[in-house]
Design a protein around this motif. Sequence first.
Motif, PDB file in Angstrom:
ATOM      1  N   GLY A  85       0.056   3.712  14.636  1.00  0.00           N
ATOM      2  CA  GLY A  85      -0.002   3.474  13.180  1.00  0.00           C
ATOM      3  C   GLY A  85       0.213   1.944  12.857  1.00  0.00           C
ATOM      4  O   GLY A  85      -0.050   1.025  13.486  1.00  0.00           O
ATOM      5  N   ASP A  86       1.145   1.595  11.866  1.00  0.00           N
ATOM      6  CA  ASP A  86       1.592   0.282  11.614  1.00  0.00           C
ATOM      7  C   ASP A  86       3.072  -0.015  12.196  1.00  0.00           C
ATOM      8  O   ASP A  86       3.484  -0.922  11.685  1.00  0.00           O
ATOM      9  CB  ASP A  86       1.395   0.235  10.004  1.00  0.00           C
ATOM     10  CG  ASP A  86       0.100  -0.192   9.640  1.00  0.00           C
ATOM     11  OD1 ASP A  86      -0.861  -0.032  10.368  1.00  0.00           O
ATOM     12  OD2 ASP A  86      -0.052  -0.483   8.461  1.00  0.00           O
ATOM     13  N   VAL A  87       3.455   0.457  13.159  1.00  0.00           N
ATOM     14  CA  VAL A  87       4.728   0.545  13.815  1.00  0.00           C
ATOM     15  C   VAL A  87       4.657  -0.621  14.726  1.00  0.00           C
ATOM     16  O   VAL A  87       5.240  -1.492  14.862  1.00  0.00           O
ATOM     17  CB  VAL A  87       5.495   1.605  14.347  1.00  0.00           C
ATOM     18  CG1 VAL A  87       6.708   1.340  14.925  1.00  0.00           C
ATOM     19  CG2 VAL A  87       5.365   2.823  13.291  1.00  0.00           C
ATOM     20  N   THR A 145      -0.766   8.428   9.447  1.00  0.00           N
ATOM     21  CA  THR A 145       0.426   8.102  10.125  1.00  0.00           C
ATOM     22  C   THR A 145       1.503   7.416   9.220  1.00  0.00           C
ATOM     23  O   THR A 145       2.560   7.642   9.547  1.00  0.00           O
ATOM     24  CB  THR A 145       0.230   6.933  11.213  1.00  0.00           C
ATOM     25  OG1 THR A 145      -0.279   5.786  10.459  1.00  0.00           O
ATOM     26  CG2 THR A 145      -0.750   7.160  12.119  1.00  0.00           C
ATOM     27  N   HIS A 146       0.968   7.153   7.839  1.00  0.00           N
ATOM     28  CA  HIS A 146       1.859   6.684   7.004  1.00  0.00           C
ATOM     29  C   HIS A 146       1.457   6.626   5.562  1.00  0.00           C
ATOM     30  O   HIS A 146       0.128   6.596   5.352  1.00  0.00           O
ATOM     31  CB  HIS A 146       2.603   5.406   7.449  1.00  0.00           C
ATOM     32  CG  HIS A 146       1.956   4.299   7.624  1.00  0.00           C
ATOM     33  ND1 HIS A 146       1.137   4.205   8.569  1.00  0.00           N
ATOM     34  CD2 HIS A 146       1.890   3.095   6.775  1.00  0.00           C
ATOM     35  CE1 HIS A 146       0.316   3.016   8.379  1.00  0.00           C
ATOM     36  NE2 HIS A 146       0.957   2.349   7.111  1.00  0.00           N
ATOM     37  N   PRO A 147       2.196   6.479   4.530  1.00  0.00           N
ATOM     38  CA  PRO A 147       1.650   6.664   3.202  1.00  0.00           C
ATOM     39  C   PRO A 147       0.989   5.485   2.369  1.00  0.00           C
ATOM     40  O   PRO A 147       0.874   5.487   1.344  1.00  0.00           O
ATOM     41  CB  PRO A 147       2.802   7.132   2.412  1.00  0.00           C
ATOM     42  CG  PRO A 147       3.996   6.583   2.979  1.00  0.00           C
ATOM     43  CD  PRO A 147       3.744   6.476   4.497  1.00  0.00           C
ATOM     44  N   HIS A 148       0.714   4.564   3.233  1.00  0.00           N
ATOM     45  CA  HIS A 148      -0.186   3.282   2.746  1.00  0.00           C
ATOM     46  C   HIS A 148      -1.454   3.781   2.565  1.00  0.00           C
ATOM     47  O   HIS A 148      -2.083   4.327   3.193  1.00  0.00           O
ATOM     48  CB  HIS A 148       0.041   2.152   3.707  1.00  0.00           C
ATOM     49  CG  HIS A 148       1.569   1.674   3.575  1.00  0.00           C
ATOM     50  ND1 HIS A 148       1.861   0.826   4.641  1.00  0.00           N
ATOM     51  CD2 HIS A 148       2.435   1.794   2.630  1.00  0.00           C
ATOM     52  CE1 HIS A 148       3.162   0.357   4.321  1.00  0.00           C
ATOM     53  NE2 HIS A 148       3.544   0.890   3.013  1.00  0.00           N
ATOM     54  N   PRO A 149      -2.171   3.154   1.408  1.00  0.00           N
ATOM     55  CA  PRO A 149      -3.578   3.758   1.063  1.00  0.00           C
ATOM     56  C   PRO A 149      -4.607   3.332   2.226  1.00  0.00           C
ATOM     57  O   PRO A 149      -5.518   3.954   2.083  1.00  0.00           O
ATOM     58  CB  PRO A 149      -3.722   3.180  -0.389  1.00  0.00           C
ATOM     59  CG  PRO A 149      -2.439   2.363  -0.763  1.00  0.00           C
ATOM     60  CD  PRO A 149      -1.453   2.481   0.212  1.00  0.00           C
ATOM     61  N   ASP A 150      -4.440   2.199   2.641  1.00  0.00           N
ATOM     62  CA  ASP A 150      -5.333   1.764   3.737  1.00  0.00           C
ATOM     63  C   ASP A 150      -5.345   2.807   4.882  1.00  0.00           C
ATOM     64  O   ASP A 150      -6.219   2.441   5.881  1.00  0.00           O
ATOM     65  CB  ASP A 150      -5.341   0.230   4.232  1.00  0.00           C
ATOM     66  CG  ASP A 150      -3.820   0.258   4.780  1.00  0.00           C
ATOM     67  OD1 ASP A 150      -2.796   0.783   4.305  1.00  0.00           O
ATOM     68  OD2 ASP A 150      -3.401  -0.877   5.638  1.00  0.00           O
ATOM     69  N   HIS A 151      -4.292   3.615   4.975  1.00  0.00           N
ATOM     70  CA  HIS A 151      -4.451   4.743   5.778  1.00  0.00           C
ATOM     71  C   HIS A 151      -4.712   5.979   5.469  1.00  0.00           C
ATOM     72  O   HIS A 151      -5.372   6.989   6.144  1.00  0.00           O
ATOM     73  CB  HIS A 151      -3.121   4.621   6.859  1.00  0.00           C
ATOM     74  CG  HIS A 151      -2.912   3.428   7.513  1.00  0.00           C
ATOM     75  ND1 HIS A 151      -3.098   3.214   9.032  1.00  0.00           N
ATOM     76  CD2 HIS A 151      -2.635   2.186   7.152  1.00  0.00           C
ATOM     77  CE1 HIS A 151      -2.892   2.069   9.277  1.00  0.00           C
ATOM     78  NE2 HIS A 151      -2.425   1.301   8.197  1.00  0.00           N
ATOM     79  N   CYS A 152      -4.119   6.527   4.555  1.00  0.00           N
ATOM     80  CA  CYS A 152      -4.086   7.840   3.947  1.00  0.00           C
ATOM     81  C   CYS A 152      -4.974   8.248   2.760  1.00  0.00           C
ATOM     82  O   CYS A 152      -5.439   9.308   2.624  1.00  0.00           O
ATOM     83  CB  CYS A 152      -2.654   8.310   3.628  1.00  0.00           C
ATOM     84  SG  CYS A 152      -2.160   7.461   2.047  1.00  0.00           S
ATOM     85  N   GLY A 168      10.492   3.016   8.950  1.00  0.00           N
ATOM     86  CA  GLY A 168      10.812   1.549   9.140  1.00  0.00           C
ATOM     87  C   GLY A 168       9.748   0.634   8.274  1.00  0.00           C
ATOM     88  O   GLY A 168       9.899  -0.091   7.292  1.00  0.00           O
ATOM     89  N   HIS A 169       8.442   0.945   8.880  1.00  0.00           N
ATOM     90  CA  HIS A 169       7.356   0.088   8.138  1.00  0.00           C
ATOM     91  C   HIS A 169       7.173   0.703   6.776  1.00  0.00           C
ATOM     92  O   HIS A 169       6.884   0.128   5.772  1.00  0.00           O
ATOM     93  CB  HIS A 169       6.171  -0.006   9.199  1.00  0.00           C
ATOM     94  CG  HIS A 169       4.952  -0.475   8.444  1.00  0.00           C
ATOM     95  ND1 HIS A 169       4.560  -1.634   7.909  1.00  0.00           N
ATOM     96  CD2 HIS A 169       3.815   0.537   7.879  1.00  0.00           C
ATOM     97  CE1 HIS A 169       3.388  -1.637   7.188  1.00  0.00           C
ATOM     98  NE2 HIS A 169       2.966  -0.547   7.148  1.00  0.00           N
ATOM     99  N   ALA A 170       7.097   2.035   6.784  1.00  0.00           N
ATOM    100  CA  ALA A 170       6.887   3.240   5.423  1.00  0.00           C
ATOM    101  C   ALA A 170       7.924   4.117   5.852  1.00  0.00           C
ATOM    102  O   ALA A 170       7.655   4.760   6.658  1.00  0.00           O
ATOM    103  CB  ALA A 170       5.681   3.166   5.292  1.00  0.00           C
TER     104      ALA A 170
HETATM  105 ZN   LIG Z   1       1.037   0.173   6.574  1.00  0.00          ZN
END
Ligand SMILES: [Zn+2]
Length: 222
Positions: free
Chosen positions: A156-158, A64-71, A137-139
């Motif tokens: 995701g983190d929205v 959902t977005h480029p933060h390591p805890d997701h991708c 917005g978040h990333a």
């Molecule tokens: Zn995030």
Amino acid sequence: MKLRDRLYAYPWESMTENNCNAYLIDGPVRTLIDPGHAHALHHLEAKMAQDGFTFEDVHLALATHPHPDHCEGLLALRDLGVKTAMHVDADSFIRSFNDQWRQMTGQEMPEFQMDFYLKEGTLELGTESLQVLETPGHAPGSVCLLWEGQGVLFSGDVVFAQSVGRVDLPGGDAAQLIESLEKLMGLDVELLCPGHGPWIEGRGAVKENFYIIRQYIFGTGR
Ligand SMILES: [Zn+2]
């Protein structure tokens, strides 16, 4: 764990370590959303095995977005032959850290290779389809995914239960996050599956959650 027909949820429950919730759509194109940190993949693998799935059963893994805890887990999944995708802005955001990474570690950053990019519109998955919603917005390159015909939103983190994604990390933008939230508030959602914390079931509960968030952001229930 099975959340409903053809939908499996793998919530992250550790109190001491951060990682995201992962979700699996068991359709003709079996799709894993947000595999999480690379070092935690074996936890996800073990939980999926309880439902009879292996990583090799997955056709497509999305972030959902480029933060390591997701991708981050996309890298290992791609090595197993799983197709991977995120938004082009998310991919560029990761690449923009290459120089810093090299300075910090003396090594090249592991290179994400996407099979395709997620973009606003419909993503066909055989008989299933996901509506990709660009929600920065978040990333940078953050997307939410609406499972069409099911009323399931992977946010995701929205948006979370009674909270929204932080905007103080690099690439965060509060004005963009508010616009993204307004876009989501207009959707018909029956099950909200966030990247962290509990999911929210029922149209009334999802509406109530957005109502609370509106009050918190705008100081009004408008
Ligand atoms: Zn995030």
